[in-house]
Motif scaffolding. Structure first.
Motif, short mmCIF file in Angstrom:
data_model
loop_
_atom_site.label_atom_id
_atom_site.label_comp_id
_atom_site.label_asym_id
_atom_site.label_seq_id
_atom_site.Cartn_x
_atom_site.Cartn_y
_atom_site.Cartn_z
N PRO A 195 -28.09 74.11 97.91
CA PRO A 195 -27.40 72.84 98.41
C PRO A 195 -28.41 71.74 98.57
O PRO A 195 -27.93 70.54 98.51
CB PRO A 195 -27.27 73.71 99.84
CG PRO A 195 -27.45 75.12 99.76
CD PRO A 195 -28.26 75.30 98.59
N VAL A 196 -29.84 71.94 98.72
CA VAL A 196 -30.43 70.74 98.68
C VAL A 196 -30.44 69.96 97.40
O VAL A 196 -30.38 68.51 97.35
CB VAL A 196 -31.96 71.18 98.96
CG1 VAL A 196 -32.86 70.12 98.52
CG2 VAL A 196 -32.06 71.78 100.37
N ILE A 197 -30.40 70.67 96.31
CA ILE A 197 -30.41 69.85 95.18
C ILE A 197 -29.01 69.43 94.88
O ILE A 197 -28.64 68.14 94.32
CB ILE A 197 -30.64 70.90 93.87
CG1 ILE A 197 -32.06 71.53 93.79
CG2 ILE A 197 -30.40 70.19 92.49
CD1 ILE A 197 -32.60 72.39 92.98
N GLN A 198 -27.80 69.85 95.23
CA GLN A 198 -26.55 69.41 95.35
C GLN A 198 -26.56 68.03 95.91
O GLN A 198 -25.84 67.06 95.60
CB GLN A 198 -25.37 70.40 95.91
CG GLN A 198 -25.11 71.50 95.10
CD GLN A 198 -24.24 72.43 95.79
OE1 GLN A 198 -24.18 72.34 96.87
NE2 GLN A 198 -23.42 73.34 94.97
N LEU A 199 -26.88 68.17 97.38
CA LEU A 199 -27.02 66.93 98.04
C LEU A 199 -27.97 65.63 97.46
O LEU A 199 -27.63 64.56 97.33
CB LEU A 199 -27.51 67.31 99.42
CG LEU A 199 -27.70 66.21 100.26
CD1 LEU A 199 -26.37 65.54 100.58
CD2 LEU A 199 -28.59 66.42 101.70
N ALA A 219 -27.95 60.59 94.82
CA ALA A 219 -28.22 59.75 93.68
C ALA A 219 -27.09 58.98 92.98
O ALA A 219 -27.10 57.78 92.50
CB ALA A 219 -29.00 60.29 92.74
N ALA A 220 -26.05 59.87 92.74
CA ALA A 220 -24.87 59.42 92.24
C ALA A 220 -24.06 58.34 92.93
O ALA A 220 -23.56 57.33 92.13
CB ALA A 220 -23.97 60.55 91.82
N ASN A 221 -24.04 58.45 94.31
CA ASN A 221 -23.24 57.34 95.12
C ASN A 221 -24.09 56.42 95.63
O ASN A 221 -23.56 55.56 96.16
CB ASN A 221 -22.44 58.28 95.97
CG ASN A 221 -21.64 59.31 95.69
OD1 ASN A 221 -20.82 58.93 94.72
ND2 ASN A 221 -21.73 60.36 96.16
N GLU A 222 -25.44 56.36 95.35
CA GLU A 222 -26.04 55.27 96.24
C GLU A 222 -25.66 53.95 95.57
O GLU A 222 -25.38 53.00 96.46
CB GLU A 222 -27.58 55.68 95.89
CG GLU A 222 -28.55 54.48 96.34
CD GLU A 222 -29.95 54.73 96.17
OE1 GLU A 222 -30.88 54.08 96.69
OE2 GLU A 222 -30.46 55.84 95.49
N GLU A 223 -25.57 53.79 94.34
CA GLU A 223 -25.32 52.37 93.92
C GLU A 223 -23.80 51.81 94.52
O GLU A 223 -23.63 50.82 94.58
CB GLU A 223 -25.32 52.33 92.39
CG GLU A 223 -24.98 51.03 91.88
CD GLU A 223 -25.05 50.97 90.31
OE1 GLU A 223 -24.63 49.95 89.87
OE2 GLU A 223 -25.64 51.67 89.59
N THR A 224 -22.77 53.07 94.29
CA THR A 224 -21.45 52.56 94.76
C THR A 224 -21.43 52.12 96.29
O THR A 224 -20.96 51.37 96.62
CB THR A 224 -20.64 53.87 94.69
OG1 THR A 224 -20.61 54.08 93.26
CG2 THR A 224 -19.25 53.49 95.24
N GLU A 225 -22.16 52.92 97.05
CA GLU A 225 -22.34 52.62 98.36
C GLU A 225 -23.17 51.26 98.64
O GLU A 225 -22.93 50.51 99.49
CB GLU A 225 -23.06 53.73 99.25
CG GLU A 225 -22.22 55.02 99.44
CD GLU A 225 -23.14 56.14 99.64
OE1 GLU A 225 -24.30 56.01 100.28
OE2 GLU A 225 -22.59 57.22 99.90
#
Length: 81
Positions: free
Chosen positions: A19-23, A28-34
């Motif tokens: 779960p930690v790696i999933q998070l 990382a994938a959503n940081e730029e969008t946010e």
């Protein structure tokens, strides 16, 4: 492929049992969008704030009689020089 990781059939999806790696991957994938969304919201808030300040300034001037307004403008001009 490392144990505990497997590729999902959808392109770009990685599934792991950790779960930690999933998070971490999701963050990382959503940081730029946010970041872009927050930047856009801040620009909108700044515009609304400037508009509110302009309206407040106009409303304040409506309550000040003309001669007093002239004196205030002259006083502010003298102080800025």
């Amino acid at each position: 492929m490392k144990p505990g990781y497997r590729l999902h059939r959808a392109p770009g999806r990685i599934i792991t049992g950790h779960p930690v790696i999933q998070l971490a991957i999701e963050m990382a994938a959503n940081e730029e969008t946010e970041s872009r969304a927050l930047s856009s919201e801040m620009a909108l808030l700044e515009k609304e704030w400037r508009d509110a300040e302009e309206i407040a300034s106009i409303a304040d001037d409506l309550l000040i009689p003309g001669p007093i307004r002239s004196r205030l403008i002259a006083w502010k001009t003298d102080r800025s020089q």
